[in-house]
Design an enzyme around this catalytic site. Structure first.
Site, PDB file in Angstrom:
ATOM      1  N   GLU A 222       1.164  -1.296  -3.674  1.00 16.76           N
ATOM      2  CA  GLU A 222       1.029  -2.660  -3.142  1.00 16.76           C
ATOM      3  C   GLU A 222      -0.399  -2.876  -2.676  1.00 16.76           C
ATOM      4  O   GLU A 222      -0.955  -1.988  -2.028  1.00 16.76           O
ATOM      5  CB  GLU A 222       1.993  -2.861  -1.967  1.00 16.76           C
TER       6      GLU A 222
ATOM      7  N   ARG B  94      11.596   0.272   0.164  1.00 18.79           N
ATOM      8  CA  ARG B  94      10.276   0.802  -0.183  1.00 18.79           C
ATOM      9  C   ARG B  94      10.248   1.072  -1.674  1.00 18.79           C
ATOM     10  O   ARG B  94      11.203   1.651  -2.225  1.00 18.79           O
ATOM     11  CB  ARG B  94       9.983   2.111   0.570  1.00 18.79           C
TER      12      ARG B  94
ATOM     13  N   HIS C 238       6.336  -8.188  -0.602  1.00 21.26           N
ATOM     14  CA  HIS C 238       6.691  -7.452   0.626  1.00 21.26           C
ATOM     15  C   HIS C 238       6.748  -8.418   1.822  1.00 21.26           C
ATOM     16  O   HIS C 238       6.003  -8.277   2.797  1.00 21.26           O
ATOM     17  CB  HIS C 238       5.683  -6.319   0.886  1.00 21.26           C
TER      18      HIS C 238
HETATM   19  C1  8YV Z   1       6.426  -5.094   7.252  1.00 21.39           C
HETATM   20  C2  8YV Z   1       8.370  -3.517   6.714  1.00 21.39           C
HETATM   21  O1  8YV Z   1       6.157  -6.250   6.558  1.00 21.39           O
HETATM   22  O2  8YV Z   1       9.478  -3.230   8.733  1.00 21.39           O
HETATM   23  C3  8YV Z   1       9.065  -2.709   7.730  1.00 21.39           C
HETATM   24  O3  8YV Z   1       9.204  -1.506   7.514  1.00 21.39           O
HETATM   25  O4  8YV Z   1       8.254  -3.135   5.591  1.00 21.39           O
HETATM   26  C4  8YV Z   1       7.876  -4.866   7.061  1.00 21.39           C
HETATM   27  O5  8YV Z   1       8.533  -5.392   8.139  1.00 21.39           O
HETATM   28  C5  8YV Z   1       5.461  -4.079   6.773  1.00 21.39           C
HETATM   29  O6  8YV Z   1       5.672  -2.891   7.427  1.00 21.39           O
HETATM   30  C6  8YV Z   1       4.025  -4.538   6.964  1.00 21.39           C
HETATM   31  O7  8YV Z   1       3.836  -5.034   8.237  1.00 21.39           O
END
Ligand code: 8YV
Length: 325
Positions: free
Chosen positions: A262, A233, A281
């Site tokens: 983002e 993150r 992402h």
């Molecule tokens: C997703 C992510 O792309 O799993 C997570 O925490 O960051 C990613 O798999 C994101 O959450 C948006 O769908």
């Protein structure tokens, strides 16, 4: 005729038939774009969602479960969910391989200057002297430092140690006995990991404790030749400080799949830097991971609709809690 409970899924999940097949016998599925969820909240009982806050819950009195499409759920208000007796589930485990693969892709792209090399072939190779001038290093024998050696961190570590013959150091709030035994992982303080690594991979969840955890002071401990990769993150690293050390070339570079904001605003100073590789992402965007995530979400929603609670993959904060609605 018995009316089946309504479940909202984003249209992007339509392609994963196996997930739909889990829900179809017990739910009436509506594929709705995220921006249009609002219009469907009055009678919805389950949903795949992101960023769920109390205002959504207040408009959804029948809602029993939100399945977060991802492992991180820092964008959801867990306290409000618990207050409104709504289960929050997520998708741990099923995307660790895809995120770890992407981490290695960023390590290699940064180290071997793949983005610049592609540009060079398209624009300059035929015009200039033969041979690409940017040198990388061999990964063999270099040190990978993992910050957060959980499920994803372990997969990154495994690839680096078993695939690339790298040394492994890590920092976490918990020791990882398996990684120490199987991968020779050396536990260090965060500062020591920053100092001794040639490549650093951030694999932590975003929590109040990890927000802003990697500060300018930490970044300045890194070797001048080292790279930092973040597929976790954005707000875990102080992004302003990162831009500063990158502009000064105090570190070699960064591979970033996640950002403070983002999508990244077009005027973000990160976009002007040459020593970064930036991706949108997308670390979990493989067909395999996304299908497994959709199935995982469908199973959690189906369990709640069948009354099998708490459902599989409920977030740790709600583990053991039984809600009746
Ligand atoms: C997703 C992510 O792309 O799993 C997570 O925490 O960051 C990613 O798999 C994101 O959450 C948006 O769908």
């Amino acid at each position: 005729m018995l009316v089946k409970p309504k479940v909202l899924l984003p249209p992007s999940l339509k392609r994963y038939r196996k997930a739909a097949e889990i829900l179809e016998p017990i739910a009436s599925i509506e594929y709705v774009r995220r921006g249009d969820y609002e219009k469907h909240l009055a009678d919805v009982e389950g949903m795949v969602g992101w960023g769920i806050k109390e205002e959504t819950l207040l408009k959804a009195p029948k809602l029993k479960v939100v399945a977060r499409h991802g492992v991180g759920y820092d964008d959801c208000d867990v306290e409000a969910m618990t207050k409104h007796k709504v289960y929050l589930t997520h998708t741990p485990g099923v995307l660790s391989d895809s995120v770890a693969d992407m981490t290695l892709a960023l390590i290699l792209a940064c180290n071997r200057k793949i983005v610049q090399a592609d540009k060079y072939v398209r624009e300059s190779w035929a015009k200039g002297p033969a041979g690409y001038p940017e040198h990388g290093v061999d990964l063999k024998g270099k040190t990978i430092g993992i910050i957060g050696l959980g499920r994803i961190g372990f997969e990154v570590a495994k690839r680096c140690v078993k695939g690339f013959d790298m040394k492994l150091v890590y920092y976490d709030v918990n020791r990882n006995a398996r990684a120490e035994k199987e991968l020779g992982a050396e536990f260090k303080t965060l500062e020591e990991v920053m100092k001794t690594s040639d490549f650093i991979s951030v694999n932590l969840p975003l929590t109040p404790e990890t927000r802003g955890m990697i500060t300018e002071k930490h970044l300045r401990l890194m070797k001048k030749t080292a790279y930092i990769i973040n597929t976790a993150r954005g707000p875990i690293i102080d992004q302003k400080a990162l831009v500063k050390v990158l502009s000064e070339k105090a570190i070699a570079g960064a591979g970033l799949d996640v950002f403070e904001k983002e999508p990244v605003p077009l005027d973000d100073p990160l976009l002007k830097l040459q020593n970064v590789v930036l991706t949108p992402h997308m670390a979990s965007v493989t067909y395999d991971a996304r299908e497994a995530m959709a199935i995982c979400n469908a199973e959690s929603i189906a369990a709640v609709l069948r009354g099998e609670v708490p459902p599989p993959n409920v977030v740790p904060e709600q583990q053991g809690m039984i809600f009746r609605k």
